[in-house]
Design an enzyme around this catalytic site. Structure first.
Site, PDB file in Angstrom:
ATOM      1  N   LYS A  53       0.832  -1.207   0.000  1.00 36.00           N
ATOM      2  CA  LYS A  53       0.000   0.000   0.000  1.00 36.00           C
ATOM      3  C   LYS A  53       0.860   1.247   0.000  1.00 36.00           C
ATOM      4  O   LYS A  53       0.627   2.184  -0.768  1.00 36.00           O
ATOM      5  CB  LYS A  53      -0.926   0.011   1.219  1.00 36.00           C
ATOM      6  CG  LYS A  53      -2.100  -0.935   1.120  1.00 36.00           C
ATOM      7  CD  LYS A  53      -2.867  -0.983   2.434  1.00 36.00           C
ATOM      8  CE  LYS A  53      -3.998  -1.993   2.355  1.00 36.00           C
ATOM      9  NZ  LYS A  53      -4.635  -2.236   3.658  1.00 36.00           N
ATOM     10  N   GLN A  97      -5.238  -1.436   9.532  1.00 37.47           N
ATOM     11  CA  GLN A  97      -5.115  -2.781   8.956  1.00 37.47           C
ATOM     12  C   GLN A  97      -5.745  -3.835   9.872  1.00 37.47           C
ATOM     13  O   GLN A  97      -5.452  -3.897  11.062  1.00 37.47           O
ATOM     14  CB  GLN A  97      -3.621  -3.103   8.732  1.00 37.47           C
ATOM     15  CG  GLN A  97      -3.374  -4.431   8.064  1.00 37.47           C
ATOM     16  CD  GLN A  97      -3.912  -4.492   6.640  1.00 37.47           C
ATOM     17  OE1 GLN A  97      -3.808  -3.537   5.879  1.00 37.47           O
ATOM     18  NE2 GLN A  97      -4.499  -5.617   6.288  1.00 37.47           N
ATOM     19  N   ASP A 120     -11.727   2.660   3.597  1.00 38.92           N
ATOM     20  CA  ASP A 120     -12.118   1.252   3.486  1.00 38.92           C
ATOM     21  C   ASP A 120     -13.622   1.104   3.277  1.00 38.92           C
ATOM     22  O   ASP A 120     -14.097   0.053   2.842  1.00 38.92           O
ATOM     23  CB  ASP A 120     -11.719   0.487   4.758  1.00 38.92           C
ATOM     24  CG  ASP A 120     -10.487  -0.383   4.564  1.00 38.92           C
ATOM     25  OD1 ASP A 120     -10.175  -0.725   3.405  1.00 38.92           O
ATOM     26  OD2 ASP A 120      -9.838  -0.727   5.568  1.00 38.92           O
TER      27      ASP A 120
END
Length: 293
Positions: A53, A97, A120
């Site tokens: 990422k 995460q 997200d």
């Protein structure tokens, strides 16, 4: 044989578009989109994912902000960091995460992220917006899947779509996106009666159930488009492992019209869509025109 939907190539093209849009944002406003990623603990898979990422964020011209916390970090300390990032105007996207260590409440953490920075798309506000078809942040994996479907099939209106799996991360948001495309949508799962028959009637099958190679060749309607979201690691010869999806690729590819492979299908789209969401939120938070991809 089915056409192979190359997610790796599609994601590379999407990142190119995002890089161009980021350059325009910088030139016109002087603002650089910023993505903050928080990793708690040292889960090997999460470390690789976070590293990828960060690399791709920088490659498209965005700022990458990484916070790596010890596995024993108290929940309050994590929430304080998120609050700080919520109030940092140089941060336009925040991603914590998952999975988190067992002593931390994942739902509390997700909903502590401001919904306008929740790239997200997991915050309850964004979940609600998606469910009613309002503008909000769409979870990355379903967003990548719908992009590839539109690219392959064009207008999805009237097609019969079956989503196998009802998770909050993929199954449910995927169904909402397909409804917005005017598909007729069935959400199937482990308790669905005669699952093979249900799948065999679908023009589009989304496999997101987490069971390796569960969906067989005779479950697939000839010419159907299959999007395989599953990532399962199986033992292979010599003590090695191999990745497979939720679909028996070898069999299904003989009858499907188009299919995504694993690896190299949906997976690469997830990070590309994360960058897409961050770029769009940078524009929304700063009152700029939001480019569409």
């Amino acid at each position: 044989m089915a056409d192979i939907i190359d997610g790796k190539a599609f994601a590379a093209g999407l990142r190119e578009k995002i890089a161009s849009q980021v350059a325009t944002i910088k030139q016109q406003s002087g603002i650089t989109p910023g993505l903050a990623v928080v990793l708690v603990g040292e889960d090997p898979a999460s470390q690789v994912y976070v590293r990828n990422k960060g690399k791709q964020t920088v490659e498209v011209g965005m700022n990458s902000i990484e916070h790596k916390l010890d596995v024993s970090t108290p929940q309050d300390e994590l929430l304080q960091l998120i609050d700080k990032l919520n109030n940092d105007s140089s941060v336009h996207g925040i991603l914590v995460q998952l999975p988190l260590p067992s002593h931390i409440d994942e739902e509390a953490v997700i909903n502590s992220i401001h919904f306008d920075k929740d790239v997200d798309g997991f915050h309850l506000t964004n979940v609600g917006r998606l469910s009613i078809g309002s503008e909000g942040i769409v979870p990355c994996t379903p967003l990548g899947s719908i992009m590839m479907l539109r690219d392959k099939l064009g207008d999805l209106s009237g097609l019969n779509a079956v989503v196998v799996g009802r998770s909050n991360i993929v199954g449910k948001p995927m169904a909402s996106l397909l409804l917005q495309e005017n598909c007729t949508v069935t959400i199937a799962h482990s308790r669905t009666k005669d699952l093979p028959q249900v799948c065999s009637e679908a023009d589009i099958v989304i496999a997101a159930v987490g069971r390796p190679e569960m969906i067989k060749q005779d479950w697939i309607k000839p010419g159907a488009t299959v999007i395989d979201v599953g990532i399962n690691r199986l033992e292979a010869e010599g003590g090695k492992t191999r990745l497979v999806g939720d679909v028996d690729f070898e069999g299904a590819s003989k009858v499907a019209g188009a299919i995504t492979p694993v690896p190299g299908g949906v997976g690469p789209m997830t990070i590309a869509c994360l960058l897409h969401n961050t770029m769009q939120q940078c524009c929304r938070l700063n009152g700029l025109d939001v480019p569409q991809v």
